[in-house]
Design an enzyme around this catalytic site. Structure first.
Site, short mmCIF file in Angstrom:
data_model
loop_
_atom_site.label_atom_id
_atom_site.label_comp_id
_atom_site.label_asym_id
_atom_site.label_seq_id
_atom_site.Cartn_x
_atom_site.Cartn_y
_atom_site.Cartn_z
N THR A 49 -28.22 -54.28 -7.86
CA THR A 49 -27.47 -53.26 -8.57
C THR A 49 -27.60 -51.91 -7.88
O THR A 49 -26.65 -51.12 -7.81
CB THR A 49 -27.95 -53.14 -10.02
OG1 THR A 49 -27.75 -54.40 -10.68
CG2 THR A 49 -27.21 -52.06 -10.78
N TYR A 139 -38.11 -62.40 -7.39
CA TYR A 139 -36.71 -62.34 -7.81
C TYR A 139 -36.04 -63.66 -7.48
O TYR A 139 -35.68 -63.92 -6.33
CB TYR A 139 -36.04 -61.17 -7.09
CG TYR A 139 -34.65 -60.81 -7.57
CD1 TYR A 139 -33.98 -61.55 -8.53
CD2 TYR A 139 -34.01 -59.69 -7.06
CE1 TYR A 139 -32.72 -61.21 -8.96
CE2 TYR A 139 -32.74 -59.32 -7.48
CZ TYR A 139 -32.10 -60.08 -8.42
OH TYR A 139 -30.84 -59.74 -8.84
N LYS A 169 -38.27 -62.62 -12.06
CA LYS A 169 -36.95 -62.14 -12.51
C LYS A 169 -36.00 -63.30 -12.31
O LYS A 169 -35.67 -63.68 -11.19
CB LYS A 169 -36.51 -60.91 -11.71
CG LYS A 169 -35.16 -60.33 -12.16
CD LYS A 169 -34.79 -59.13 -11.28
CE LYS A 169 -33.55 -58.42 -11.77
NZ LYS A 169 -32.32 -59.19 -11.66
N THR A 171 -32.58 -64.88 -12.50
CA THR A 171 -31.14 -64.68 -12.59
C THR A 171 -30.45 -65.99 -12.25
O THR A 171 -30.10 -66.27 -11.10
CB THR A 171 -30.69 -63.56 -11.64
OG1 THR A 171 -31.42 -62.37 -11.95
CG2 THR A 171 -29.20 -63.26 -11.82
N ASP A 196 -27.30 -60.85 -18.00
CA ASP A 196 -27.14 -60.04 -19.21
C ASP A 196 -26.26 -60.72 -20.25
O ASP A 196 -26.55 -60.67 -21.45
CB ASP A 196 -26.53 -58.68 -18.86
CG ASP A 196 -27.33 -57.93 -17.82
OD1 ASP A 196 -28.29 -58.50 -17.27
OD2 ASP A 196 -26.99 -56.77 -17.54
N GLU A 197 -25.18 -61.35 -19.79
CA GLU A 197 -24.24 -61.97 -20.73
C GLU A 197 -24.78 -63.25 -21.35
O GLU A 197 -24.11 -63.88 -22.18
CB GLU A 197 -22.88 -62.22 -20.05
CG GLU A 197 -22.93 -63.13 -18.83
CD GLU A 197 -23.16 -62.38 -17.53
OE1 GLU A 197 -22.54 -62.78 -16.52
OE2 GLU A 197 -23.95 -61.42 -17.51
N SER A 213 -28.26 -54.98 -15.10
CA SER A 213 -27.46 -53.81 -14.78
C SER A 213 -26.76 -53.20 -15.99
O SER A 213 -26.66 -51.98 -16.11
CB SER A 213 -26.41 -54.17 -13.73
OG SER A 213 -25.63 -55.27 -14.16
#
Length: 304
Positions: A49, A139, A169, A171, A196-197, A213
């Protein structure tokens, strides 16, 4: 800071830039003050980000120093130091330690990729040994790293070889891998969810919190989601998560980071455009995005 209590929503911060692509460091303090006022739990600096990979090492050090100074101990600051050169990453880790960061993070090199779990752990060891006193967050972002990793094997090996490793992290949409991390590490590793979603899904699977983000400009929405989840009001939490999905679907066509940087300016946290090779949105495109956000009610439900 006491790492035992690190949780909540950590904003993956943007790197403010001028129209010519140069850094705009004076913009950082006001952004940090706004995020802290809204209740952010921490800052994750120079990741994807923050366009960290598009910055020089010197620029990354300047940005890291600015965010650490602006946070002034109010919230923890984690510096992403990942680089295709692990020795360049090592220098960033040294710098983070010397300048008061609360933790460091790194993703695997993405051009010459580790071809085994051992190679990955050895690479991360080079980085983390430069800042042995700082908690390390690995990450895990397979869509970007393109690394097919046996997470169970990684967690077991990292437990022996990476003493400063504190969290991952995560993702990815493969939530069963998240659950496996927690099981194999016997709860010793924390997981911060990075999609996030899908935040609600990550929390239900056992994530301690999240790094993302959209927490820069829609933090109130997600804080209400977490409150509903803690109150066992799953219907409300699902409703709020769907608003997040709608928001992401709205800005995604404008470019992930490009659209989000534009939203930052629309909510009063000016951080300029993205740096090439990312697109630079035109004034008309930003206005189009603003209108679409108005139509979905974003400025009403995401900002209050």
């Amino acid at each position: 800071m006491n790492t035992e209590n690190w949780s909540g929503l950590i904003a993956a911060t943007f790197t403010p830039m001028k129209d010519n692509g140069e850094l705009n460091i004076p913009a950082i303090p006001s952004i940090v003050n706004q995020l802290v006022a809204e209740g952010v739990a921490g800052l994750y600096v120079c990741g994807g980000t923050g366009e960290g990979i598009s910055l020089t090492n010197n620029e990354r050090m300047i940005v890291a120093e600015a965010y650490i100074k602006a946070a002034n101990g109010k919230v923890p600051v984690f510096i992403h130091v990942g680089q295709d050169s692990i020795f360049a990453a090592r220098e960033l880790a040294k710098h983070a330690l010397a300048n008061g960061a609360d933790g460091i993070s790194a993703m695997t090199p993405t051009y010459f990729k580790p071809n085994s779990t051992r190679a990955l752990v050895d690479s991360l060891k080079v980085i983390t040994e430069a800042a042995p006193d700082l908690p390390f967050i690995y990450y895990h972002f397979p869509a970007k790293s393109m690394l097919q990793l046996n997470l169970d094997e990684f967690v077991e090996m990292a437990g022996d070889q990476l003493p400063s490793m504190y969290a991952i992290k995560f993702t990815d949409s493969k939530v069963y891998d998240l659950q496996s991390i927690l099981h194999v590490s016997n709860g010793k590793l924390k997981v911060f969810f990075g999609t996030d979603e899908m935040l609600l899904t990550g929390l239900l699977a056992g994530a301690s919190g999240a790094i993302g983000s959209t927490y820069n400009f829609a933090l109130p929405l997600y804080l209400k989601l977490i409150e509903a989840w803690k109150d066992n009001d799953l219907v409300k939490a699902q409703y709020l998560q769907n608003l997040s999905v709608t928001m992401v679907k709205t800005f995604a066509p404008f470019g992930g980071i490009e659209g989000q940087k534009a939203i930052m300016s629309l909510v009063g946290m000016e951080c300029g455009p993205t740096r090439l090779p990312l697109n630079i949105l035109s004034i008309s495109e930003i206005e189009q995005l603003r209108q679409q956000l108005e139509e979905i009610g974003f400025f009403r439900w995401a900002r209050s």
